[in-house]
Design a protein around this motif. Structure first.
Motif, PDB file in Angstrom:
ATOM      1  N   MET A  35     143.037  -0.432 -41.021  1.00 24.77           N
ATOM      2  CA  MET A  35     143.055   0.575 -39.960  1.00 24.77           C
ATOM      3  C   MET A  35     143.208  -0.070 -38.595  1.00 24.77           C
ATOM      4  O   MET A  35     143.954   0.405 -37.739  1.00 24.77           O
ATOM      5  N   ASN A  36     142.510  -1.175 -38.415  1.00 23.28           N
ATOM      6  CA  ASN A  36     142.611  -1.890 -37.142  1.00 23.28           C
ATOM      7  C   ASN A  36     144.049  -2.381 -36.909  1.00 23.28           C
ATOM      8  O   ASN A  36     144.558  -2.333 -35.790  1.00 23.28           O
ATOM      9  N   GLY A  37     144.690  -2.796 -37.988  1.00 26.51           N
ATOM     10  CA  GLY A  37     146.083  -3.226 -37.895  1.00 26.51           C
ATOM     11  C   GLY A  37     146.986  -2.108 -37.403  1.00 26.51           C
ATOM     12  O   GLY A  37     147.834  -2.317 -36.540  1.00 26.51           O
ATOM     13  N   VAL A  38     146.762  -0.918 -37.924  1.00 27.37           N
ATOM     14  CA  VAL A  38     147.558   0.240 -37.504  1.00 27.37           C
ATOM     15  C   VAL A  38     147.287   0.562 -36.031  1.00 27.37           C
ATOM     16  O   VAL A  38     148.207   0.752 -35.237  1.00 27.37           O
ATOM     17  N   ILE A  39     146.004   0.599 -35.674  1.00 23.82           N
ATOM     18  CA  ILE A  39     145.657   0.940 -34.282  1.00 23.82           C
ATOM     19  C   ILE A  39     146.229  -0.103 -33.325  1.00 23.82           C
ATOM     20  O   ILE A  39     146.801   0.226 -32.290  1.00 23.82           O
ATOM     21  N   TYR A  40     146.080  -1.357 -33.715  1.00 24.99           N
ATOM     22  CA  TYR A  40     146.567  -2.428 -32.841  1.00 24.99           C
ATOM     23  C   TYR A  40     148.071  -2.307 -32.596  1.00 24.99           C
ATOM     24  O   TYR A  40     148.554  -2.521 -31.488  1.00 24.99           O
ATOM     25  N   ALA A  56     136.694   5.853 -34.778  1.00 21.73           N
ATOM     26  CA  ALA A  56     137.295   6.458 -35.973  1.00 21.73           C
ATOM     27  C   ALA A  56     136.303   6.442 -37.132  1.00 21.73           C
ATOM     28  O   ALA A  56     136.139   7.441 -37.840  1.00 21.73           O
ATOM     29  N   PHE A  57     135.613   5.336 -37.307  1.00 19.99           N
ATOM     30  CA  PHE A  57     134.644   5.262 -38.405  1.00 19.99           C
ATOM     31  C   PHE A  57     133.439   6.169 -38.166  1.00 19.99           C
ATOM     32  O   PHE A  57     132.865   6.700 -39.118  1.00 19.99           O
ATOM     33  N   VAL A  58     133.060   6.356 -36.914  1.00 20.19           N
ATOM     34  CA  VAL A  58     131.988   7.309 -36.621  1.00 20.19           C
ATOM     35  C   VAL A  58     132.428   8.711 -37.045  1.00 20.19           C
ATOM     36  O   VAL A  58     131.678   9.458 -37.672  1.00 20.19           O
ATOM     37  N   LYS A  59     133.689   9.043 -36.733  1.00 16.36           N
ATOM     38  CA  LYS A  59     134.204  10.356 -37.135  1.00 16.36           C
ATOM     39  C   LYS A  59     134.270  10.494 -38.639  1.00 16.36           C
ATOM     40  O   LYS A  59     133.967  11.555 -39.193  1.00 16.36           O
ATOM     41  N   ILE A  60     134.704   9.449 -39.294  1.00 13.05           N
ATOM     42  CA  ILE A  60     134.798   9.469 -40.755  1.00 13.05           C
ATOM     43  C   ILE A  60     133.414   9.711 -41.355  1.00 13.05           C
ATOM     44  O   ILE A  60     133.241  10.512 -42.267  1.00 13.05           O
ATOM     45  N   ILE A  81     142.942  10.521 -39.539  1.00 10.21           N
ATOM     46  CA  ILE A  81     141.935  10.627 -38.488  1.00 10.21           C
ATOM     47  C   ILE A  81     142.151   9.536 -37.449  1.00 10.21           C
ATOM     48  O   ILE A  81     142.157   9.783 -36.237  1.00 10.21           O
ATOM     49  N   THR A  82     142.372   8.338 -37.944  1.00 19.31           N
ATOM     50  CA  THR A  82     142.534   7.186 -37.067  1.00 19.31           C
ATOM     51  C   THR A  82     143.761   7.317 -36.170  1.00 19.31           C
ATOM     52  O   THR A  82     143.706   7.076 -34.965  1.00 19.31           O
ATOM     53  N   ARG A  83     144.858   7.734 -36.786  1.00 21.84           N
ATOM     54  CA  ARG A  83     146.104   7.862 -36.034  1.00 21.84           C
ATOM     55  C   ARG A  83     145.991   8.953 -34.972  1.00 21.84           C
ATOM     56  O   ARG A  83     146.396   8.765 -33.827  1.00 21.84           O
ATOM     57  N   ASN A  84     145.390  10.074 -35.350  1.00 25.52           N
ATOM     58  CA  ASN A  84     145.223  11.157 -34.370  1.00 25.52           C
ATOM     59  C   ASN A  84     144.318  10.744 -33.229  1.00 25.52           C
ATOM     60  O   ASN A  84     144.575  11.061 -32.068  1.00 25.52           O
ATOM     61  N   LEU A  85     143.260  10.047 -33.572  1.00 32.37           N
ATOM     62  CA  LEU A  85     142.330   9.582 -32.542  1.00 32.37           C
ATOM     63  C   LEU A  85     143.036   8.605 -31.599  1.00 32.37           C
ATOM     64  O   LEU A  85     142.857   8.653 -30.383  1.00 32.37           O
ATOM     65  N   ILE A 141     159.398   4.017 -41.722  1.00 33.84           N
ATOM     66  CA  ILE A 141     158.029   4.120 -42.237  1.00 33.84           C
ATOM     67  C   ILE A 141     157.034   3.866 -41.111  1.00 33.84           C
ATOM     68  O   ILE A 141     156.078   4.618 -40.914  1.00 33.84           O
ATOM     69  N   ASP A 142     157.276   2.822 -40.353  1.00 34.21           N
ATOM     70  CA  ASP A 142     156.346   2.447 -39.273  1.00 34.21           C
ATOM     71  C   ASP A 142     156.192   3.546 -38.232  1.00 34.21           C
ATOM     72  O   ASP A 142     155.092   3.852 -37.788  1.00 34.21           O
ATOM     73  N   LEU A 143     157.324   4.111 -37.806  1.00 31.29           N
ATOM     74  CA  LEU A 143     157.279   5.124 -36.746  1.00 31.29           C
ATOM     75  C   LEU A 143     156.442   6.333 -37.167  1.00 31.29           C
ATOM     76  O   LEU A 143     155.665   6.864 -36.377  1.00 31.29           O
ATOM     77  N   ALA A 144     156.603   6.736 -38.415  1.00 33.67           N
ATOM     78  CA  ALA A 144     155.854   7.902 -38.887  1.00 33.67           C
ATOM     79  C   ALA A 144     154.428   7.538 -39.251  1.00 33.67           C
ATOM     80  O   ALA A 144     153.465   8.116 -38.745  1.00 33.67           O
ATOM     81  N   TYR A 145     154.307   6.553 -40.087  1.00 32.81           N
ATOM     82  CA  TYR A 145     153.018   6.252 -40.715  1.00 32.81           C
ATOM     83  C   TYR A 145     152.084   5.499 -39.775  1.00 32.81           C
ATOM     84  O   TYR A 145     150.891   5.746 -39.743  1.00 32.81           O
ATOM     85  N   PHE A 146     152.638   4.599 -39.002  1.00 34.60           N
ATOM     86  CA  PHE A 146     151.801   3.818 -38.089  1.00 34.60           C
ATOM     87  C   PHE A 146     151.746   4.413 -36.691  1.00 34.60           C
ATOM     88  O   PHE A 146     150.745   4.297 -36.001  1.00 34.60           O
ATOM     89  N   ASN A 147     152.842   4.986 -36.227  1.00 36.25           N
ATOM     90  CA  ASN A 147     152.884   5.441 -34.845  1.00 36.25           C
ATOM     91  C   ASN A 147     152.714   6.941 -34.672  1.00 36.25           C
ATOM     92  O   ASN A 147     152.593   7.416 -33.552  1.00 36.25           O
TER      93      ASN A 147
END
Lengths: 183, 113
Positions: A35-40, A56-60, A81-85, A141-147
């Protein structure tokens, strides 16, 4: 760290619904780096990424009751959740949603970032596999899934007609799945 | 559409990468109940994407986990920062947390309850 307990996804979900902190600790250990990789990749700021990760983990934790196994894997829900946050945070901080389109190496270059990779995974082996994905396949994939881009944004960013996003995405994911099916 | 048509249409890939609308999501979730093949296909796509994400993993600083556990224990009656708890008192904490669920405007949070 005396004993390392392993849970199946079903066990983990059940325990998390009961607010089991040990299960939550396990969840964190297994998914925080991904998750941190995606956020970063979205914020390109290590401290900010870690702040968002924590939130994000607090929300989870607080919203675990809303996870519905029928809708898919746990990680998918957590990543949503993480991506939206992350997107909300970037918006509130006045950042422009910025994509990093993968060049030949770009998408996997974060592997060596700081040497703090999750080592549980055969990262190098996987990296090699993923290098066989065409850059435009990684990009979509990256643009949708990560960004968190929309179809419209992807079409603009990649300069492809809106109608082809679906077929391109399917082709890219089929390729990805082929690549990962090594054993 | 039958299961095979759904699978080859590409909609499931869009669903798994968050590109479908709320209406389409509801449709896909209906198919999941209806067709085991569709459910299996979604599971396979998500597993592939999960591994892809794991391959991009960057371990956060260890302090993040400490802060996280301090945070989730903050609203408990007697705060316990414990990374390996025995599980006592979790039911009580649960009820407090459910009443405190506040989430910023994301479409993924509204099913609380």
């Amino acid at each position: 760290m005396a004993e390392v307990k392993k849970y199946s996804e079903e066990e983990l979900v059940l325990l998390l619904q009961q607010k089991d902190q040990q299960a939550f600790s396990y969840l964190y250990d297994n998914y925080s780096a991904a998750m941190n990789g995606v956020i970063y990749r979205m914020v390109e700021d290590r401290e900010l990424a870690e702040d968002i990760l924590q939130e994000a983990f607090v929300k989870i934790w607080n919203n675990f009751s809303s996870y519905d196994t029928a809708k898919g894997r746990l990680f998918t829900w957590m990543l949503n959740i993480t991506r939206n946050l992350t997107i909300d945070t970037l918006r509130s901080k006045g950042y422009k949603k910025q994509a990093k389109i993968s060049g030949d190496e770009n998408s996997v270059s974060n592997f060596t970032d700081d040497g703090r990779m999750a080592e549980r995974f055969d990262a190098m082996g996987l990296r090699k596999q993923l290098l066989n994905l065409k850059p435009e396949q990684r990009s979509i994939i990256d643009l949708a899934y990560f960004n968190g881009y929309t179809q419209d944004e992807i079409s603009k960013e990649m300069g492809i007609p809106l109608g082809t996003v679906k077929t391109r995405m399917r082709a890219a994911i089929i390729e990805l799945r082929k690549m990962l099916e090594y054993s | 559409m039958n299961a095979q048509e759904i699978i080859s249409s590409g909609i499931l890939e869009l669903y798994c990468t968050g590109l479908t609308s709320a209406v389409e999501n509801a449709e896909v979730e209906q198919w999941v109940k209806q067709y085991p093949e569709v459910a299996a296909e979604i599971a396979a796509i998500q597993a592939g994407l999960e591994e892809y994400a794991q391959s991009h993993a960057i371990a956060p600083a260890p302090s993040v986990k400490e802060k996280l556990f301090a945070e989730i224990n903050k609203t408990a009656a007697s705060p316990v920062v414990n990374m390996n708890p025995s599980g006592s008192g979790t039911a009580k904490v649960y009820s407090i947390f459910t009443s405190l669920e506040v989430c910023g405007g994301s479409k993924y949070y509204f099913t609380v309850g």
